[in-house]
Design a protein around this motif. Structure first.
Motif, PDB file in Angstrom:
ATOM      1  N   ARG A 156       0.480  -1.269   0.146  1.00 50.91           N
ATOM      2  CA  ARG A 156      -0.056  -0.165  -0.153  1.00 50.91           C
ATOM      3  C   ARG A 156       0.714   1.205  -0.092  1.00 50.91           C
ATOM      4  NH1 ARG A 156      -2.087  -0.085   5.180  1.00 50.91           N
ATOM      5  NH2 ARG A 156      -0.816   1.631   5.833  1.00 50.91           N
ATOM      6  N   ARG A 157       1.782   1.157   1.000  1.00 52.08           N
ATOM      7  CA  ARG A 157       2.879   2.500   1.021  1.00 52.08           C
ATOM      8  C   ARG A 157       3.434   2.716  -0.422  1.00 52.08           C
ATOM      9  NH1 ARG A 157       5.552   1.400   6.559  1.00 52.08           N
ATOM     10  NH2 ARG A 157       3.696   2.081   7.963  1.00 52.08           N
ATOM     11  N   LYS A 158       3.752   1.650  -1.209  1.00 53.59           N
ATOM     12  CA  LYS A 158       4.369   1.667  -2.511  1.00 53.59           C
ATOM     13  C   LYS A 158       3.304   2.511  -3.499  1.00 53.59           C
ATOM     14  CE  LYS A 158       6.672  -0.899  -6.280  1.00 53.59           C
ATOM     15  NZ  LYS A 158       7.057  -2.366  -6.712  1.00 53.59           N
ATOM     16  N   ARG A 159       2.268   2.007  -3.466  1.00 52.05           N
ATOM     17  CA  ARG A 159       1.265   2.711  -4.405  1.00 52.05           C
ATOM     18  C   ARG A 159       0.956   4.032  -3.947  1.00 52.05           C
ATOM     19  NH1 ARG A 159      -1.443  -2.159  -2.947  1.00 52.05           N
ATOM     20  NH2 ARG A 159      -3.068  -1.086  -1.544  1.00 52.05           N
ATOM     21  N   VAL A 160       0.721   4.364  -2.742  1.00 52.61           N
ATOM     22  CA  VAL A 160       0.510   5.702  -2.058  1.00 52.61           C
ATOM     23  C   VAL A 160       1.576   6.571  -2.488  1.00 52.61           C
ATOM     24  CG1 VAL A 160       0.470   7.022  -0.051  1.00 52.61           C
ATOM     25  CG2 VAL A 160      -0.823   4.897  -0.076  1.00 52.61           C
ATOM     26  N   LYS A 161       2.940   6.123  -2.570  1.00 57.01           N
ATOM     27  CA  LYS A 161       4.225   6.935  -2.874  1.00 57.01           C
ATOM     28  C   LYS A 161       3.883   7.377  -4.296  1.00 57.01           C
ATOM     29  CE  LYS A 161       9.153   7.192  -2.676  1.00 57.01           C
ATOM     30  NZ  LYS A 161       9.327   7.708  -3.979  1.00 57.01           N
ATOM     31  N   GLU A 162       3.776   6.252  -5.227  1.00 53.74           N
ATOM     32  CA  GLU A 162       3.606   6.238  -6.567  1.00 53.74           C
ATOM     33  C   GLU A 162       2.478   7.470  -6.827  1.00 53.74           C
ATOM     34  OE1 GLU A 162       3.168   2.755  -8.824  1.00 53.74           O
ATOM     35  OE2 GLU A 162       2.596   3.806 -10.616  1.00 53.74           O
ATOM     36  N   LYS A 163       1.201   7.382  -6.373  1.00 59.95           N
ATOM     37  CA  LYS A 163       0.089   8.126  -6.659  1.00 59.95           C
ATOM     38  C   LYS A 163       0.696   9.782  -6.295  1.00 59.95           C
ATOM     39  CE  LYS A 163      -3.348   4.666  -6.195  1.00 59.95           C
ATOM     40  NZ  LYS A 163      -4.548   4.282  -5.628  1.00 59.95           N
ATOM     41  N   PHE A 164       1.210   9.461  -5.082  1.00 54.60           N
ATOM     42  CA  PHE A 164       1.647  11.012  -4.482  1.00 54.60           C
ATOM     43  C   PHE A 164       2.553  11.811  -5.510  1.00 54.60           C
ATOM     44  CE2 PHE A 164       1.783  14.169  -1.399  1.00 54.60           C
ATOM     45  CZ  PHE A 164       3.332  14.406  -1.412  1.00 54.60           C
ATOM     46  N   ASP A 165       3.512  10.847  -5.951  1.00 53.69           N
ATOM     47  CA  ASP A 165       4.500  11.594  -6.903  1.00 53.69           C
ATOM     48  C   ASP A 165       3.822  11.798  -8.196  1.00 53.69           C
ATOM     49  OD1 ASP A 165       6.532  11.034  -5.184  1.00 53.69           O
ATOM     50  OD2 ASP A 165       7.226   9.269  -5.908  1.00 53.69           O
ATOM     51  N   ARG A 166       2.564  11.424  -8.520  1.00 63.13           N
ATOM     52  CA  ARG A 166       2.021  11.603  -9.817  1.00 63.13           C
ATOM     53  C   ARG A 166       0.924  12.985  -9.576  1.00 63.13           C
ATOM     54  NH1 ARG A 166      -0.686   5.968 -12.405  1.00 63.13           N
ATOM     55  NH2 ARG A 166       1.266   4.744 -12.491  1.00 63.13           N
ATOM     56  N   PRO A 189      -6.652  13.171  -0.079  1.00 65.99           N
ATOM     57  CA  PRO A 189      -7.732  12.738  -0.017  1.00 65.99           C
ATOM     58  C   PRO A 189      -8.085  11.830  -1.106  1.00 65.99           C
ATOM     59  CG  PRO A 189      -7.754  15.081   0.824  1.00 65.99           C
ATOM     60  CD  PRO A 189      -6.619  14.937   0.156  1.00 65.99           C
ATOM     61  N   GLU A 190      -7.666  12.046  -2.357  1.00 61.72           N
ATOM     62  CA  GLU A 190      -7.898  11.176  -3.499  1.00 61.72           C
ATOM     63  C   GLU A 190      -7.117   9.825  -3.319  1.00 61.72           C
ATOM     64  OE1 GLU A 190      -6.382  13.796  -6.595  1.00 61.72           O
ATOM     65  OE2 GLU A 190      -8.066  14.693  -7.162  1.00 61.72           O
ATOM     66  N   ILE A 191      -5.995   9.805  -2.708  1.00 59.63           N
ATOM     67  CA  ILE A 191      -5.279   8.500  -2.525  1.00 59.63           C
ATOM     68  C   ILE A 191      -6.206   7.792  -1.450  1.00 59.63           C
ATOM     69  CG2 ILE A 191      -3.155   7.513  -1.733  1.00 59.63           C
ATOM     70  CD1 ILE A 191      -1.800  10.120  -2.687  1.00 59.63           C
ATOM     71  N   ALA A 192      -6.669   8.294  -0.447  1.00 64.52           N
ATOM     72  CA  ALA A 192      -7.391   7.772   0.739  1.00 64.52           C
ATOM     73  C   ALA A 192      -8.738   7.133  -0.117  1.00 64.52           C
ATOM     74  CB  ALA A 192      -7.640   8.685   1.889  1.00 64.52           C
ATOM     75  N   ASP A 193      -9.170   7.823  -0.921  1.00 62.78           N
ATOM     76  CA  ASP A 193     -10.493   7.500  -1.443  1.00 62.78           C
ATOM     77  C   ASP A 193     -10.137   6.202  -2.475  1.00 62.78           C
ATOM     78  OD1 ASP A 193     -13.404   7.651  -2.181  1.00 62.78           O
ATOM     79  OD2 ASP A 193     -12.731   8.265  -4.261  1.00 62.78           O
ATOM     80  N   SER A 194      -9.125   6.080  -3.135  1.00 56.32           N
ATOM     81  CA  SER A 194      -8.918   5.196  -4.072  1.00 56.32           C
ATOM     82  C   SER A 194      -8.442   4.016  -3.010  1.00 56.32           C
ATOM     83  CB  SER A 194      -7.726   5.394  -5.076  1.00 56.32           C
ATOM     84  OG  SER A 194      -6.549   6.069  -4.286  1.00 56.32           O
TER      85      SER A 194
END
Length: 496
Positions: free
Chosen positions: A132-142, A147-152
């Protein structure tokens, strides 16, 4: 007929009374150590006929009466207490210790109950957390907001913030992203900067969902992609970060090199690309064309778009014989390029099937290639520019410009400035007309008449082109009894 082994009504009623009393004691002990059910059966003399009931029959009685067994009750209690503790912010290990103390069971027993209830083990939970942290970091960098990451991820904002802090992000970075979206400029206005952006999206962009559009390029073009990212936002605003895509089998195609990507997370912009400009989501499989507004735009806007398109799916080739500029595109885009370049620059564009449903549309020859390039690169000062493609254009210009101009023009940069542009453009256009112009040749010996270009005439008669040039410009009267009677401008592009 006697019902041997089955209790009569009075026996059944007596059994029910005994069972109810036994169950009351069972409930009083349910949160204690594991209940010795066989001992309880003997104590209350729970019989069916002459035989005491078994543990299995005891469970069947509980099920038929819709009563909860100790195991099921404990499992429900453990799951309920465990979930409440996690929601309150307790760590998994702390929650298990607390539950074990309440229900008087070991931690191993609690873990076993949680696994049966669908909760993952500590090892599995750790693995899922890291993923999850890997996905969160990737989305944050994008460029996704918290809130958008938390929702996804279907979790709380606090969890995402904790993950990002664990990944090394500072609070001031998180607060900026958490409280505000990137301060994008207007990406829908028709101007040079946006036309270039739309061009690169048309070639190497894709709409992954209804909320963001992604651009993927070769890893060597990371600096170029960063320039595009910075151009998306107003001055002083944070801009989307570039992320790396490792080489892998992607959409049926194997990419040998790593790629870099940029995501623009703007729902209104994505909708504009789809609804107003006509970019389909599966553009690799759809025979789509260029935006209508680009086809109707002035030359500056059109060629700015075309430069973005070329920097994505264009090719500048230089070989021993002649240079060429081509575009990898759909059949419809190729047809529109043929039409637009013929109208705007009087260029003859070829269309060749490349691979599958992909076509190659381009121009060849020095005059055609140079004329196209000086228009493409004319208005590039305030827009991102791919150095790799520009370097190829400069190398081609340096290699082939010698001899084509009366004056030496060393660099393409000097050509696209206003003081030189009109002069060079006019010269190249005149050379194009010169190459495509037809002449009437008359043979005084055979009385044959040939109407063709100089190149076609030389090929047909096997006469050296130098001699043909001389009879055309009047420095020589005839060659092999052939005379030039004059020229007519070809009106049929198929002869070019």
């Amino acid at each position: 007929m006697n019902n041997i082994g089955r209790p009569v009504i009075s026996e059944k009623e007596a059994f029910d009374v005994k069972f109810d009393e036994a169950y009351k004691e069972y409930v009083s002990l349910i949160l204690g150590p594991e209940i010795d059910v066989p001992k309880l059966i003997i104590k209350y003399n729970l019989r069916r006929g002459e035989t005491l009931i078994s543990y299995k029959q005891w469970s069947a009685q509980l099920k038929s009466r819709r009563l909860v067994s100790q195991r099921k009750y404990l499992r429900q209690t453990v799951v309920s207490i465990y979930s409440l503790l996690l929601e309150a912010g307790a760590d998994r290990d702390e929650a298990i210790v607390e539950v074990a103390d309440i229900v008087k069971r070991s931690k191993n027993a609690i873990n076993a109950m949680l696994r049966r209830a669908g909760f993952c083990s500590k090892k599995k939970q750790r693995k899922e957390t890291l993923q999850r942290r890997k996905r969160v970091k990737e989305k944050f960098d994008r460029g996704y907001t918290v809130p958008e990451i938390a929702d996804s991820e279907k979790t709380k904002n606090s969890t995402i913030l904790h993950d990002l802090r664990t990944c090394g992000y500072k609070d001031h970075e998180l607060n900026f992203i958490h409280n505000a979206i990137f301060d994008y400029r207007d990406l829908k206005e028709i101007n040079l900067l946006n036309a270039h952006l739309w061009g690169i999206i048309w070639s190497d962009g894709s709409i992954s969902n209804g909320h963001n559009v992604s651009i993927r390029l070769n890893q060597n073009d990371q600096e170029y992609l960063e320039t595009i990212s910075k151009s998306l936002v107003l001055e002083g605003s944070k801009y989307p970060k570039i992320y790396t895509i490792k080489s892998k089998l992607d959409n049926g195609r194997f990419s040998k090199n790593d790629q870099v990507g940029l995501s623009i997370c703007r729902t209104d912009f994505v909708q504009y690309l789809e609804r107003n400009l006509g970019l389909p989501r599966n553009k690799e499989k759809v025979n789509h064309g260029l935006p209508e507004c680009i086809l109707k735009a002035n030359d500056s806007i059109f060629f700015s778009f075309l430069r973005g398109f070329m920097e994505g799916d264009g090719c500048i080739t230089k070989n021993k014989n002649h240079p060429s500029v081509s575009f990898s595109c759909t059949s419809k885009v190729a047809d529109e390029l043929i039409d637009q370049l013929a109208k705007r620059l009087k260029l003859s564009v070829s269309k060749v099937l490349d691979k599958g449903s992909t076509y190659s549309a381009g121009v060849a020859g020095r005059s055609s290639s140079f004329l196209l390039l000086i228009h493409i690169y004319r208005n590039c000062d305030n827009t991102p520019i791919m150095k790799r493609k520009l370097l190829k254009a400069l190398e081609m210009w340096d290699q082939y410009s010698k001899g084509i101009f009366n004056e030496t023009i060393d660099l393409l940069h000097s050509t696209i400035k206003d003081d030189n542009f009109k002069k060079v453009s006019s010269l190249l256009t005149s050379k194009l007309k010169h190459n495509y112009e037809k002449y009437v040749f008359f043979n005084t010996s055979t009385f044959d008449v040939i109407c063709s270009t100089k190149r076609a005439f030389a090929k047909q008669t096997k006469i050296r082109r130098a001699y043909i040039h001389r009879i055309v410009n009047g420095s020589r009267n005839s060659t092999s009894n052939w005379h030039c009677l004059g020229s007519i401008l070809s009106l049929n592009n198929n002869h070019f």
